[in-house]
Design a protein around this motif. Structure first.
Motif: not given
Length: 348
Positions: A55-66
């Motif tokens: 879940a933490r990695l997915n949140a980081q990936l969402d931030e990177l994608s944005e």
């Protein structure tokens, strides 16, 4: 006497042995159940921690994608601005060239007319000097002189206007060139930033892959390339991946997917997979030459990595046959070194 012996045998009690066996079996079952419960508790705790990390990695990936989306939008806007400026500059140059040509032609015509008028004025002046002895000039001659003087003044005014127009046009052209130079400088800086960013990911990929594959002493590093011996991946004369080779490629695929998730979409990177053979020729129905064998092996690696989730558009396969050896000679060691698969992360 015989009857008493038989009665003593039949009266032997075997139940204690059965009870002991059943007790031992029951304790074994209880122990196994305890082991199972403990392992389930440990497994559930491990899965819970893993879900939290995911879940933490997915949140980081969402931030990177944005962030990547914003950067991509800025880059696209800058590219559109550059294209518009280039089109405007090209059109302006074309118009400038056309206007300059017209102005030059007009100036030449006016200069010719001015020269003609001045020649006529000189002739009239000489005529005027020749008739100084007369008291009065004829009305027609005076009118001609006045008309020629007015023409000369008008032509000079036109030349002045043309010179001003040329100077203004040159100034506009210089401003356009300066603006285009500034845009080119910004684009070059952006491209340099992208290249530097790719080099950063190349370094990370290189270092992490070196750590992962360091346990295999047969894998060599030459410059910015990893050299995997063909024997590690394929059987002799074959392009079918073996189990050992698949395990090594699984490590590579996991690492590549991790690194690729961090690289922005607008960074145009690829993973080159090059197949090489030794100088020993091959001639089979499936592989008429070493070219076909080296190419088939490179394609097999690409297909396997693609099956593990590596984007196909980010990989390229090439076969070089026996024409680019890394070791000279025909010794078994040299032949073994030349039979290889090379990996390199680079730009397209």
């Amino acid at each position: 006497m015989i009857g008493s012996k038989r009665r003593s045998r039949s009266s032997t009690n075997i139940w204690p042995g059965y009870v002991d066996a059943l007790s031992a079996l029951l304790m074994l079952v209880i122990f196994m159940l305890l082991v199972y419960v403990v392992s389930q508790l440990y497994l559930s705790q491990t899965l819970s921690d893993r879900d939290t990390q995911l879940a933490r990695l997915n949140a980081q990936l969402d931030e990177l994608s944005e962030l990547l989306g914003l950067e991509r939008s800025r880059t696209e806007a800058l590219e559109e601005q550059m294209i518009t400026l280039q089109d405007d500059y090209s059109s302006s140059l074309a118009r400038n060239d056309e206007m300059v040509d017209r102005l030059e032609s007009t100036r030449e015509q006016l200069m010719q007319q001015t020269a003609t008028a001045e020649a006529q004025a000189e002739r009239l002046a000489s005529m005027e000097e020749s008739i100084d002895e007369k008291d009065e000039m004829s009305a027609s001659q005076q009118a001609m002189i006045l008309r020629l003087s007015n023409q000369i003044a008008s032509l000079r005014e036109q030349l002045r206007k043309i010179a001003s127009a040329l100077e203004l046009q040159e100034q506009m052209t210089a401003e356009k060139e300066e603006e285009l130079a500034n845009v080119s400088q910004r684009l070059n800086a952006l491209l340099a930033e992208r290249v530097s960013e790719l080099e950063q990911y190349q370094s990370e990929f290189f270092a992490r892959l070196r750590d992962i594959l360091a346990s295999n002493e047969n894998i060599r590093i030459v410059g910015d390339r990893f050299l995997l011996p063909s024997e590690l991946l394929f059987a002799s004369g074959s392009a079918e991946l073996g189990e050992d080779g698949k395990r090594e490629l699984d490590k590579l695929a996991n690492l590549l997917l991790d690194v690729a998730s961090k690289i922005p979409e607008d960074v145009d990177w690829i993973l080159r997979i090059d197949g090489h053979t030794d100088i020993v020729p091959i001639n089979t129905p499936k592989f008429p030459s070493n070219w076909e064998l080296s190419t088939a092996r490179a394609v097999a690696v690409v297909r396997y990595l693609a099956a593990q989730g590596v984007p196909e558009r980010r990989m390229v396969a090439a076969g070089f046959g026996e024409f680019f050896p890394v070791a000279e000679g025909t010794s078994p060691e040299a032949l073994q070194k030349n039979r290889r698969i090379e990996l390199k992360l680079t730009d397209r």
